[in-house]
Design a protein around this motif. Structure first.
Motif, PDB file in Angstrom:
ATOM      1  N   VAL A   1       0.836  -1.200   0.000  1.00  0.00           N
ATOM      2  CA  VAL A   1       0.000   0.000   0.000  1.00  0.00           C
ATOM      3  C   VAL A   1       0.871   1.250   0.000  1.00  0.00           C
ATOM      4  N   GLN A   2       1.969   1.233   0.763  1.00  0.00           N
ATOM      5  CA  GLN A   2       2.865   2.385   0.783  1.00  0.00           C
ATOM      6  C   GLN A   2       3.487   2.601  -0.602  1.00  0.00           C
ATOM      7  N   ARG A   3       3.855   1.519  -1.250  1.00  0.00           N
ATOM      8  CA  ARG A   3       4.420   1.637  -2.595  1.00  0.00           C
ATOM      9  C   ARG A   3       3.381   2.181  -3.574  1.00  0.00           C
ATOM     10  N   MET A   4       2.163   1.674  -3.477  1.00  0.00           N
ATOM     11  CA  MET A   4       1.108   2.122  -4.386  1.00  0.00           C
ATOM     12  C   MET A   4       0.792   3.593  -4.182  1.00  0.00           C
ATOM     13  N   GLY A   5       1.002   4.103  -2.968  1.00  0.00           N
ATOM     14  CA  GLY A   5       0.703   5.496  -2.684  1.00  0.00           C
ATOM     15  C   GLY A   5       1.596   6.483  -3.406  1.00  0.00           C
ATOM     16  N   ARG A   6       2.652   5.982  -4.062  1.00  0.00           N
ATOM     17  CA  ARG A   6       3.552   6.873  -4.803  1.00  0.00           C
ATOM     18  C   ARG A   6       3.000   7.284  -6.155  1.00  0.00           C
ATOM     19  N   THR A   7       1.915   6.680  -6.589  1.00  0.00           N
ATOM     20  CA  THR A   7       1.361   7.010  -7.905  1.00  0.00           C
ATOM     21  C   THR A   7      -0.108   7.393  -7.772  1.00  0.00           C
ATOM     22  N   GLY A   8      -0.660   7.962  -8.852  1.00  0.00           N
ATOM     23  CA  GLY A   8      -2.068   8.345  -8.862  1.00  0.00           C
ATOM     24  C   GLY A   8      -2.372   9.584  -8.061  1.00  0.00           C
ATOM     25  N   ARG A   9      -1.387  10.467  -7.851  1.00  0.00           N
ATOM     26  CA  ARG A   9      -1.618  11.659  -7.032  1.00  0.00           C
ATOM     27  C   ARG A   9      -2.186  12.824  -7.842  1.00  0.00           C
ATOM     28  N   LYS A  10      -1.653  13.045  -9.030  1.00  0.00           N
ATOM     29  CA  LYS A  10      -2.117  14.169  -9.858  1.00  0.00           C
ATOM     30  C   LYS A  10      -2.719  13.710 -11.170  1.00  0.00           C
ATOM     31  N   ARG A  11      -2.488  12.464 -11.535  1.00  0.00           N
ATOM     32  CA  ARG A  11      -3.081  11.929 -12.753  1.00  0.00           C
ATOM     33  C   ARG A  11      -3.134  10.416 -12.621  1.00  0.00           C
ATOM     34  N   GLN A  12      -3.699   9.766 -13.599  1.00  0.00           N
ATOM     35  CA  GLN A  12      -3.886   8.322 -13.550  1.00  0.00           C
ATOM     36  C   GLN A  12      -2.547   7.609 -13.390  1.00  0.00           C
ATOM     37  N   GLY A  13      -2.516   6.598 -12.534  1.00  0.00           N
ATOM     38  CA  GLY A  13      -1.291   5.848 -12.273  1.00  0.00           C
ATOM     39  C   GLY A  13      -1.461   4.364 -12.541  1.00  0.00           C
ATOM     40  N   ARG A  14      -0.334   3.678 -12.514  1.00  0.00           N
ATOM     41  CA  ARG A  14      -0.338   2.247 -12.816  1.00  0.00           C
ATOM     42  C   ARG A  14       0.631   1.535 -11.891  1.00  0.00           C
ATOM     43  N   ILE A  15       0.244   0.373 -11.388  1.00  0.00           N
ATOM     44  CA  ILE A  15       1.104  -0.436 -10.528  1.00  0.00           C
ATOM     45  C   ILE A  15       1.254  -1.807 -11.163  1.00  0.00           C
TER      46      ILE A  15
END
Length: 583
Positions: free
Chosen positions: A370-384
């Motif tokens: 979850v901590q790793r996933m929190g690095r993306t998707g903040r200002k635009r669409q993200g992908r994990i």
């Protein structure tokens, strides 16, 4: 804060609200727990707001956090919550399960023969559970060793106790290598085994035992022939993919940059400089291996490693705090577009916006993912992208997701599984009954022009607005620019030819409070009387600032100067108009 509370530098009775970020760390004797205990010694009239993206790896951990932080109410939100969706961006999670492959399975079989030799001795002594050797884990062996120390069998005595302890230590080390083999590949396994055999880990007994084992010696020599660099050879060896996951990782990264260049968001001319990738791996040797593999695709992939402070004797050198901050800074600014990190990059640091997160291994704790996933998707669409080895690692990942769901279920339920703090005193005075109002937050569009200027960008705006159109270069020492100096030298500088010996400020006169006894002193001939309006060129507008903004008095003075300048211009215009009418 604990020290300040203890010394009285921070008065505990004045603390009414304590906000704690990353609240899942409040376990044992963590500083968070010490602060709460210290506050509780002085007063109960305070509230705690604890925030965390990951409440805990299991229900027991969540219960400890609740008790340590005096939590009496829990609010849980996920990406699917209706009040979160308007403010979040979609994050796409993809799982890639990669089979070990024929080459890795051959090494795995050879390594299992080594494990059977040493783990078999523990099983024969009835100190290790009888189960399939490949299915044993390092954690299970540690639990068996603890049980052996508490209740040693009656048939094991004296020197035999030391031999069993040695076998436990050796098996724990070997099963760590087995995890490296399955998750990271043969290269990480070889570097780990080499650290044992060359004595850098100080495991003399393990080195001697393994050196006498024919299966281990044969396996070690095969790995050494593949990965050991020959001395005196200047020919660079081609990169060896020690695990099939590496090829899948390479494919995911390269495909991301290709797709971004074709259809990057917001612009048809998007390039690899507009996107960022962050890759997580738990082991430093694997971090170096991934970086070496991706360096083959430079300059499309500009990769940098990111590890913690500690250094090993012959392993990867750790990063100092200064080096860590420099890496993060360059990653945000675009110096690198790919960051390969250990767990140190999971939380706490402002990494910046990342479009793709790649997890190269699976962790039992759902907190890590979850901590790793929190690095993306903040200002635009993200992908994990999660890349897993088929078998044990895939099962570990599935178990962690199951644990995460069980924790959320316990929190979302009627709190029967959690004991909440029930002694929170009323904070609002009697007779006052606050009413909760639901409000919607409107998130404005980010405009870089409204952002605070940093030290570099402020240099481009230091000139006064009078010379805004001048093309001269800016001076870094805050002196006048060439155009400003020429204007000052031409219009305001006192020269010897002016014959001025001194300058004075005019005395203030108020028509309504004129003193009849006041004596008007004559002004000498060679003395110049200064005028505020004469310098309005630099006084009727705010200069660019650095670090410290203008004060209210400064802004009021500027407003007054603007008014004076406007009145002066109006008087000049009126005088000219009257003169024209007279003529």
């Amino acid at each position: 804060m604990v020290n300040d509370l203890t010394r009285g530098a921070c008065p505990a009775s004045d603390v009414k609200c304590l906000v704690i970020d990353e609240a899942h760390k409040a376990l044992g004797n963590h500083a968070y727990c010490q602060v709460v205990r210290e506050l509780s010694n002085y007063t109960t009239q305070f509230r705690i707001l604890a925030l965390s993206a990951t409440p805990g790896s299991d229900t027991k951990s969540v219960q400890q956090v609740v008790l340590n932080l005096l939590i009496s109410r829990i609010e849980l939100r996920s990406e699917d919550s209706p009040d979160i969706q308007p403010y979040s961006h979609e994050r796409q999670l993809e799982k890639f399960v990669v089979p070990l492959g024929d080459e890795l399975e051959v090494v795995q079989k050879s390594y299992i023969q080594v494990l059977e030799t040493f783990a078999g001795r523990l099983i024969q002594n009835n100190v290790l559970s009888r189960r399939e050797i490949p299915n044993l884990t390092k954690y299970q062996i540690i639990l068996s060793r603890d049980q052996f120390r508490k209740n040693p069998p009656s048939n094991i005595m004296g020197a035999q106790m030391g031999a069993v302890e040695g076998d436990f230590a050796l098996c724990i080390s070997l099963y760590h290598g087995y995890e490296l083999l399955l998750q990271m590949g043969t290269r990480s396994l070889f570097f780990y085994l080499r650290s044992i055999m060359d004595g850098s880990k100080g495991m003399n007994r393990a080195r001697n035992e393994l050196g006498r084992n024919a299966n281990f010696t044969d396996l070690y020599q095969r790995l050494e022939a593949i990965f050991s660099c020959g001395s005196g050879s200047d020919v660079k060896k081609p990169f060896i993919y020690s695990h099939p996951k590496l090829k899948k990782l390479e494919e995911v990264v390269i495909q991301h940059f290709k797709n971004w260049n074709k259809q990057g968001p917001g612009s048809s001319s998007s390039s690899s400089e507009d996107t960022r990738i962050m890759i997580f791996s738990s082991f430093r040797e694997s971090v170096q291996e991934i970086a070496e593999m991706l360096n083959q695709h430079h300059p499309v992939v500009r990769v940098m490693t990111f590890v913690g402070h500690s250094s090993t004797s012959k392993g990867v050198k750790g990063f100092t705090q200064k080096e860590q901050l420099e890496v993060v800074k360059r990653f945000r600014e675009g110096g690198y577009n790919t960051l390969v990190s250990t767990c140190v990059g999971e939380e706490g640091l402002d990494i910046g916006e990342v479009d793709l997160i790649v997890c190269f291994d699976a962790q039992k704790s759902p907190i890590r993912l979850v901590q790793r996933m929190g690095r993306t998707g903040r200002k635009r669409q993200g992908r994990i992208a999660v890349i897993l080895s088929k078998g044990r690692e895939e099962r570990t990942y599935n178990q962690s997701q199951c644990n995460k769901r069980s924790v959320y279920k316990a929190i979302l339920g009627s709190h029967t599984d959690l004991r909440l703090h029930q002694q929170s005193p009323r904070m609002v005075p009697d007779g006052i009954d606050p009413v909760v109002h639901k409000m919607f937050i409107t998130q404005g569009a980010y405009d870089v022009r409204d952002a605070p200027r940093d030290r570099r960008s402020s240099a481009a705006h230091r000139r006064s607005s009078v010379f805004f159109g001048a093309e001269d270069s800016m001076k870094e020492d805050w002196l006048l620019t060439n155009a400003e100096y020429e204007t000052w030298d031409r219009a305001y500088r006192l020269k010897e030819s002016d014959g001025t010996t001194d300058v004075i400020l005019p005395k203030t006169h108020f028509d309504l409070f004129r003193d009849s006894d006041a004596i008007i002193e004559p002004v000498p001939e060679n003395v110049r009387t200064l005028s505020l309006s004469e310098w309005s060129l630099w006084q009727n507008r705010p200069f660019p600032t650095d670090s410290v903004d203008h004060s209210h008095r400064c802004r009021n003075f500027i407003a007054v100067m603007e008014l004076i300048e406007q009145m002066r211009l109006e008087e000049v215009s009126a005088t000219k108009a009257g003169s024209l009418c007279h003529h």
